[in-house]
Every structure is written in structure tokens, then in C-alpha cells.
Scaffold this motif. Sequence first.
Motif, short mmCIF file in Angstrom:
data_model
loop_
_atom_site.label_atom_id
_atom_site.label_comp_id
_atom_site.label_asym_id
_atom_site.label_seq_id
_atom_site.Cartn_x
_atom_site.Cartn_y
_atom_site.Cartn_z
N ILE A 77 59.28 -4.60 -19.39
CA ILE A 77 60.07 -4.55 -18.16
C ILE A 77 59.91 -5.91 -17.50
O ILE A 77 58.81 -6.28 -17.08
CB ILE A 77 59.58 -3.43 -17.23
N ASP A 114 63.82 -8.43 -13.45
CA ASP A 114 64.44 -7.16 -13.07
C ASP A 114 63.75 -6.57 -11.85
O ASP A 114 64.40 -5.99 -10.97
CB ASP A 114 64.37 -6.17 -14.23
N MET A 115 62.44 -6.71 -11.80
CA MET A 115 61.69 -6.21 -10.64
C MET A 115 62.07 -6.99 -9.38
O MET A 115 62.26 -6.40 -8.31
CB MET A 115 60.18 -6.34 -10.92
N ASN A 119 65.44 -5.80 -8.12
CA ASN A 119 65.36 -4.51 -7.45
C ASN A 119 64.72 -4.62 -6.07
O ASN A 119 65.13 -3.93 -5.13
CB ASN A 119 64.57 -3.52 -8.31
N LEU A 147 61.47 1.47 -12.30
CA LEU A 147 61.89 0.80 -13.53
C LEU A 147 61.25 1.44 -14.76
O LEU A 147 61.88 1.57 -15.82
CB LEU A 147 61.52 -0.68 -13.46
N GLU A 178 63.10 4.64 -15.39
CA GLU A 178 64.40 4.34 -16.00
C GLU A 178 64.24 4.06 -17.49
O GLU A 178 65.01 4.57 -18.32
CB GLU A 178 65.03 3.14 -15.30
N GLU A 179 63.23 3.26 -17.84
CA GLU A 179 63.02 2.91 -19.25
C GLU A 179 62.66 4.14 -20.07
O GLU A 179 63.11 4.30 -21.21
CB GLU A 179 61.92 1.85 -19.37
#
Length: 287
Positions: free
Chosen positions: A57, A61-62, A65, A89, A92-93
Amino acid sequence: MTPRFSFKVTEQRLVIGFAALAALGLIIAGHSLFTAQGTTTIIVPPEAAAVVNGVPILRDDMEANLEALYQIDSTQATKAQKTDVLNSLIREELYVQRARELDTASFDSDVRAAYQKATQEFFAVRALTRRVGEGPLKEFYQANKSSFSTEGAMDVADFVFPKAAVAQGKEIAAAVQSAGGAPEAAKKFGGVRKPDAGEAFYFAAHARLGDALFSAARELVDGRASEPIEQPDGVHVLYMIKNEPPHLLPFENVRLGVLAEYNLRAAGEEMAAIRKSADIKIAEDLK
């Protein structure tokens, strides 16, 4: 004339050769083990915030968000905000990986979002179609009474006096009660009745009064004043104008709500089980 190089095979040379080949084989196997697709890694790469079953992750991406949810970056975010975003996250993964197990693909963000939603709905539908007997439902209802009770409401007057008036606390409380909570009752003792918004639900009264004062207020019946309560800003006396405590609704009236909440918890527990069985590694600075 072509020169000749003599090479004599000896037992010592054979042992060295076999050892070198074995070492090379171990190196190749180790590299394959830790780089093959679908395998897990021992550490979290610097560019990743976490690794879920071998899938990183990304910190980018963090950051995206955090910006979308709180309009801040990681240098400004609290630990709780970072944890909330990272858990989202990870969840979601896990949904996407579950979708892959169901033979679906997930490459771009739109597809990932669609399969994440589909998997969530799959869990929800499975929970909703699960047959639940009256016994487990009633046990759940009794164990979670606050979820199936009325909100509760109160109209309470909050009087505050200087700390020096603490010695007159009993007299103050009696004066407030005998005056029916009228603001004039405070003047003799140098206090005031704080502005209030009238009747409010318990949660709103709790937010306005704070823990200590609300705890005292909820025990009062209509027309009664509290004992003096010392607080950092002075001595408080509460007068209850109207108190309607929460009460548990009959099971028959809320059965559908109990079933919905029961199923929602069941779906959440299923997701929790998937997370527990997953190999999740989180970057040290985000733990």
C-alpha cells in the motif's frame, strides 16, 4: 602448436565445485522466494505504508486519502488520522484480494472500487440471508440495550458560583431549588445561571455539560437541584426542569432493527476474520 592446459580432477576440487553450485542454488532460490509475485516480504519497502499479503500500500495513496478526507498531509496529520486512513486502505486491499479469489480482475481505480463495493455487498447479502432464530436475536437485544433505547432528553439549568462560595454550597443548592431554578436565586451568592438552549437530547446535554456535570444531571428528577459540584471554573449547582431518561423499546417493536444490526455485526466479524488471517505488515513509523 596449441598449448595444452592440464587439469587434474581431484576429490578436493570436486567438493569445492559442488559446494559452489549449492551456494549458487540457494542464492537463486532465496531471490525467487522473496521476489516472486504473490509471496510476502519480510520488511515493508520505504515507498510503502504497509504490505498486505505481499501487496504494498503506497505512501502516495495514503497521502492522497489524507488530503481528500482532512485536507492535510502526513506531517500535519495526527496518529489517529493516519491510522484511520491506513486501516481504510488495508480494508480496501483485502476486499480487492477477496474479489481476485472470486476470479475478478482489479487494475485501475474504478475497477478496484467496483469490486470492493461488490465484495462488501456480497458479505452484507450473505449476512442478510442467514437464518437467525429468536433466541440469538433476543440475546443480542439484551446485550446491546443502548442501541434499541430512546435517546433520552433533558432540560437542565446550570448555575455557577465563585470558588469562594464552596462553603455555602448546601445553602446555595437549597436556594436554587426553592426558587424553581429562577436566575434570581444565584444573585445573592454572586453566581449566574449559564445560558442554555432548553430541552436537548442526552448526547447534546452531555456535550454541553461535560462528563462530571452530566453524570450528576442524569440522576436528577424534575424539580430537584444537585449537590454543589466543584469544577475548574467555579462551583456548579444544577437544577432539573425536565428529565426523560432513555428507555428500552419492546423487542417486538424493534425486531427488524435488531436483525439488521445483528447482520451488520456478522458482516463486520467476517471482514475482521479475513483481516486476522491476512499477512499484514505496517511501516514502523505508522505503528
